[in-house]
Design a protein around this motif. Structure first.
Motif, mmCIF file in Angstrom:
data_model
loop_
_atom_site.group_PDB
_atom_site.id
_atom_site.type_symbol
_atom_site.label_atom_id
_atom_site.label_comp_id
_atom_site.label_asym_id
_atom_site.label_seq_id
_atom_site.Cartn_x
_atom_site.Cartn_y
_atom_site.Cartn_z
ATOM 1 N N LEU A 82 0.828 -1.210 0.000
ATOM 2 C CA LEU A 82 0.000 0.000 0.000
ATOM 3 C C LEU A 82 0.856 1.250 0.000
ATOM 4 O O LEU A 82 0.592 2.197 -0.746
ATOM 5 C CB LEU A 82 -0.949 -0.002 1.193
ATOM 6 C CG LEU A 82 -2.035 -1.072 1.162
ATOM 7 C CD1 LEU A 82 -2.740 -1.135 2.508
ATOM 8 C CD2 LEU A 82 -3.022 -0.813 0.053
ATOM 9 N N LEU A 83 1.873 1.262 0.824
ATOM 10 C CA LEU A 83 2.719 2.450 0.907
ATOM 11 C C LEU A 83 3.527 2.641 -0.370
ATOM 12 O O LEU A 83 3.702 3.770 -0.829
ATOM 13 C CB LEU A 83 3.630 2.362 2.126
ATOM 14 C CG LEU A 83 2.880 2.474 3.459
ATOM 15 C CD1 LEU A 83 3.818 2.165 4.617
ATOM 16 C CD2 LEU A 83 2.260 3.835 3.630
ATOM 17 N N ASN A 84 4.001 1.558 -0.969
ATOM 18 C CA ASN A 84 4.783 1.674 -2.212
ATOM 19 C C ASN A 84 3.900 1.956 -3.414
ATOM 20 O O ASN A 84 4.264 2.732 -4.280
ATOM 21 C CB ASN A 84 5.594 0.403 -2.449
ATOM 22 C CG ASN A 84 6.718 0.247 -1.458
ATOM 23 O OD1 ASN A 84 7.212 1.219 -0.910
ATOM 24 N ND2 ASN A 84 7.100 -0.986 -1.202
ATOM 25 N N GLU A 85 2.738 1.325 -3.475
ATOM 26 C CA GLU A 85 1.873 1.440 -4.645
ATOM 27 C C GLU A 85 1.057 2.723 -4.643
ATOM 28 O O GLU A 85 0.905 3.373 -5.657
ATOM 29 C CB GLU A 85 0.918 0.230 -4.678
ATOM 30 C CG GLU A 85 -0.061 0.237 -5.816
ATOM 31 C CD GLU A 85 0.559 -0.150 -7.151
ATOM 32 O OE1 GLU A 85 -0.057 0.124 -8.172
ATOM 33 O OE2 GLU A 85 1.673 -0.724 -7.139
ATOM 34 N N PHE A 86 0.519 3.090 -3.486
ATOM 35 C CA PHE A 86 -0.440 4.189 -3.425
ATOM 36 C C PHE A 86 0.098 5.470 -2.813
ATOM 37 O O PHE A 86 -0.289 6.553 -3.209
ATOM 38 C CB PHE A 86 -1.669 3.779 -2.600
ATOM 39 C CG PHE A 86 -2.563 2.827 -3.310
ATOM 40 C CD1 PHE A 86 -3.392 3.271 -4.323
ATOM 41 C CD2 PHE A 86 -2.588 1.501 -2.975
ATOM 42 C CE1 PHE A 86 -4.229 2.407 -4.989
ATOM 43 C CE2 PHE A 86 -3.418 0.621 -3.635
ATOM 44 C CZ PHE A 86 -4.241 1.070 -4.645
ATOM 45 N N LEU A 87 0.935 5.347 -1.822
ATOM 46 C CA LEU A 87 1.215 6.517 -1.003
ATOM 47 C C LEU A 87 2.636 7.038 -1.094
ATOM 48 O O LEU A 87 2.914 8.104 -0.567
ATOM 49 C CB LEU A 87 0.883 6.182 0.467
ATOM 50 C CG LEU A 87 -0.522 5.637 0.693
ATOM 51 C CD1 LEU A 87 -0.697 5.203 2.140
ATOM 52 C CD2 LEU A 87 -1.573 6.647 0.299
ATOM 53 N N ALA A 88 3.523 6.327 -1.739
ATOM 54 C CA ALA A 88 4.939 6.718 -1.734
ATOM 55 C C ALA A 88 5.174 8.093 -2.339
ATOM 56 O O ALA A 88 5.872 8.917 -1.753
ATOM 57 C CB ALA A 88 5.778 5.678 -2.458
ATOM 58 N N SER A 89 4.592 8.371 -3.480
ATOM 59 C CA SER A 89 4.863 9.665 -4.112
ATOM 60 C C SER A 89 4.267 10.810 -3.312
ATOM 61 O O SER A 89 4.888 11.843 -3.136
ATOM 62 C CB SER A 89 4.341 9.694 -5.539
ATOM 63 O OG SER A 89 2.940 9.538 -5.561
ATOM 64 N N ALA A 90 3.065 10.619 -2.787
ATOM 65 C CA ALA A 90 2.437 11.668 -1.982
ATOM 66 C C ALA A 90 3.195 11.873 -0.675
ATOM 67 O O ALA A 90 3.415 13.003 -0.245
ATOM 68 C CB ALA A 90 0.986 11.325 -1.699
ATOM 69 N N ALA A 91 3.619 10.782 -0.060
ATOM 70 C CA ALA A 91 4.357 10.896 1.196
ATOM 71 C C ALA A 91 5.723 11.529 0.963
ATOM 72 O O ALA A 91 6.186 12.314 1.778
ATOM 73 C CB ALA A 91 4.499 9.531 1.852
ATOM 74 N N SER A 92 6.359 11.215 -0.155
ATOM 75 C CA SER A 92 7.667 11.804 -0.455
ATOM 76 C C SER A 92 7.558 13.317 -0.577
ATOM 77 O O SER A 92 8.394 14.051 -0.067
ATOM 78 C CB SER A 92 8.231 11.237 -1.745
ATOM 79 O OG SER A 92 8.532 9.887 -1.588
ATOM 80 N N GLU A 93 6.518 13.776 -1.235
ATOM 81 C CA GLU A 93 6.314 15.216 -1.363
ATOM 82 C C GLU A 93 6.051 15.852 0.001
ATOM 83 O O GLU A 93 6.572 16.907 0.316
ATOM 84 C CB GLU A 93 5.143 15.491 -2.286
ATOM 85 C CG GLU A 93 5.417 15.141 -3.728
ATOM 86 C CD GLU A 93 4.175 15.237 -4.590
ATOM 87 O OE1 GLU A 93 3.184 15.844 -4.145
ATOM 88 O OE2 GLU A 93 4.203 14.712 -5.705
ATOM 89 N N ALA A 94 5.257 15.198 0.819
ATOM 90 C CA ALA A 94 4.926 15.747 2.138
ATOM 91 C C ALA A 94 6.147 15.754 3.051
ATOM 92 O O ALA A 94 6.334 16.667 3.846
ATOM 93 C CB ALA A 94 3.801 14.943 2.777
ATOM 94 N N ASN A 95 6.980 14.718 2.937
ATOM 95 C CA ASN A 95 8.149 14.609 3.811
ATOM 96 C C ASN A 95 9.327 15.443 3.323
ATOM 97 O O ASN A 95 10.249 15.702 4.076
ATOM 98 C CB ASN A 95 8.586 13.145 3.922
ATOM 99 C CG ASN A 95 7.647 12.334 4.756
ATOM 100 O OD1 ASN A 95 7.032 12.843 5.692
ATOM 101 N ND2 ASN A 95 7.501 11.071 4.422
ATOM 102 N N ARG A 96 9.309 15.814 2.051
ATOM 103 C CA ARG A 96 10.385 16.621 1.450
ATOM 104 C C ARG A 96 11.773 16.106 1.831
ATOM 105 O O ARG A 96 12.551 16.792 2.486
ATOM 106 C CB ARG A 96 10.231 18.069 1.856
ATOM 107 C CG ARG A 96 9.013 18.699 1.239
ATOM 108 C CD ARG A 96 9.068 20.211 1.383
ATOM 109 N NE ARG A 96 7.890 20.771 0.786
ATOM 110 C CZ ARG A 96 6.791 21.083 1.467
ATOM 111 N NH1 ARG A 96 6.732 20.906 2.753
ATOM 112 N NH2 ARG A 96 5.743 21.592 0.845
ATOM 113 N N GLY A 97 12.027 14.871 1.416
ATOM 114 C CA GLY A 97 13.356 14.333 1.617
ATOM 115 C C GLY A 97 13.518 13.478 2.852
ATOM 116 O O GLY A 97 14.516 12.782 2.971
ATOM 117 N N ARG A 98 12.589 13.513 3.787
ATOM 118 C CA ARG A 98 12.694 12.635 4.949
ATOM 119 C C ARG A 98 12.329 11.230 4.513
ATOM 120 O O ARG A 98 11.437 11.047 3.691
ATOM 121 C CB ARG A 98 11.758 13.084 6.070
ATOM 122 C CG ARG A 98 12.163 14.424 6.659
ATOM 123 C CD ARG A 98 11.248 14.800 7.782
ATOM 124 N NE ARG A 98 9.895 14.922 7.244
ATOM 125 C CZ ARG A 98 9.022 15.833 7.600
ATOM 126 N NH1 ARG A 98 9.320 16.710 8.510
ATOM 127 N NH2 ARG A 98 7.820 15.877 7.073
#
Length: 84
Positions: A57-73
């Motif tokens: 789920l995290l790799n398929e659905f949420l990784a790109s959105a989470a990467s943007e939100a975390n800004r490098g974290r």
């Protein structure tokens, strides 16, 4: 497809964990319904390992959105393991 009580509880726990994770709550691309549908799809394909479902789920659905939100974290899984 029918599931035994233990499987239903496990799937619900996985869904609850993912929907309450920062990776999900910070993103705006996927709905809870989409995540639930994917959980059921994985279960229908025989997946019964909670951590594998969460990783998918995290790799398929949420990784790109989470990467943007975390800004490098680095992304973190619900159980505290690094995402792969």
């Amino acid at each position: 497809m029918t599931y035994d009580t233990a499987t239903v509880h496990m799937l619900r726990d996985v869904l609850d964990d993912v929907l309450s994770s920062p990776s999900f709550t910070r993103q705006q691309q996927r709905s809870a319904v989409e995540v639930a549908e994917r959980v059921l799809l994985l279960a229908s394909q025989g997946e019964r390992e909670p951590i594998r479902i969460k990783r998918h789920l995290l790799n398929e659905f949420l990784a790109s959105a989470a990467s943007e939100a975390n800004r490098g974290r680095p992304l973190r899984l619900i159980d505290g393991e690094p995402a792969r």
